[in-house]
Design a protein around this motif. Sequence first.
Motif, short mmCIF file in Angstrom:
data_model
loop_
_atom_site.label_atom_id
_atom_site.label_comp_id
_atom_site.label_asym_id
_atom_site.label_seq_id
_atom_site.Cartn_x
_atom_site.Cartn_y
_atom_site.Cartn_z
N GLU A 68 2.14 1.71 -3.42
CA GLU A 68 1.08 2.19 -4.30
C GLU A 68 0.86 3.69 -4.10
O GLU A 68 0.69 4.45 -5.07
CB GLU A 68 -0.21 1.44 -4.04
CG GLU A 68 -1.33 1.76 -5.04
CD GLU A 68 -2.55 0.88 -4.84
OE1 GLU A 68 -3.08 0.35 -5.83
OE2 GLU A 68 -2.99 0.73 -3.68
N LYS A 114 0.84 -1.21 0.00
CA LYS A 114 0.00 0.00 0.00
C LYS A 114 0.87 1.25 0.00
O LYS A 114 0.55 2.25 -0.67
CB LYS A 114 -0.94 0.00 1.21
CG LYS A 114 -2.10 -0.95 1.10
CD LYS A 114 -3.08 -0.49 0.03
CE LYS A 114 -4.32 -1.35 -0.02
NZ LYS A 114 -5.24 -0.94 -1.13
N SER A 174 0.84 -0.58 -8.87
CA SER A 174 -0.62 -0.56 -8.88
C SER A 174 -1.08 -1.94 -8.46
O SER A 174 -0.59 -2.95 -8.98
CB SER A 174 -1.14 -0.22 -10.28
OG SER A 174 -2.56 -0.28 -10.30
N LEU A 175 -2.01 -2.01 -7.50
CA LEU A 175 -2.42 -3.29 -6.94
C LEU A 175 -3.77 -3.73 -7.49
O LEU A 175 -4.68 -2.91 -7.68
CB LEU A 175 -2.51 -3.20 -5.41
CG LEU A 175 -1.23 -2.76 -4.68
CD1 LEU A 175 -1.50 -2.66 -3.19
CD2 LEU A 175 -0.10 -3.72 -4.97
#
Length: 224
Positions: free
Chosen positions: A196, A193, A202-203
Amino acid sequence: MDLSDLDWLQRFPPLADLAPSESAPLIGGAVAMQLPAGATVFAPEQPCGYFIMVCEGQVRVYQLDADGNEIVLYRLGPGSMCILTTLALLADTAYSAFAVTETPVHAIGLPAATFHDLIGRSARFRSFVFNAQAARMADLMRVIQQVAFESIESRLAARLLALAANGRDVSITHQQLAAEIGSAREVVSRQLKCFEKRGWVSLGRGRVELRNAAPLRAAAQPAR
């Protein structure tokens, strides 16, 4: 795999030109092993009956910590052998880790008696075993060094870059990433996170896309 259809010794060059007195017991004692993906090769406390040499496919060797988190110790691919199998045979002890096939695997198993006979009679076979053991020990020491001395950020960045070597997308879950770097899933999820938010990745569900490799490469460098 049919032993009569495959000169499997060619998969292990140091053994390919053994003298007949040494190759005969090796070939005579060899047992063909075929395992599907997801099969357990061995587990802790199991006795070791065979010296295993992988001809085709991939095996993941791992341990679990006290909380049940998996840490990958190493992988076995074509032409390789397992350090834990060798140690168990030499010391006459049970296995101390897990091994699971990640793909269908074709392997050769040498019964313990054949292994010990060849260790005693063949200098070439001993050299093959101990050289492979030394190389695998170096891999294991790198894992220990990373877990003990490198930050989660550094280990995670390095692993993402390695997994995305041929592209930007990595198909992997947070749990699998945690096992790869020897951490807990919750810790890996928090770090992802952070990546990101910085615009590095980008997850998505079961995937990570690398958006900016340069800062990941910088983060992957261990602190001096």
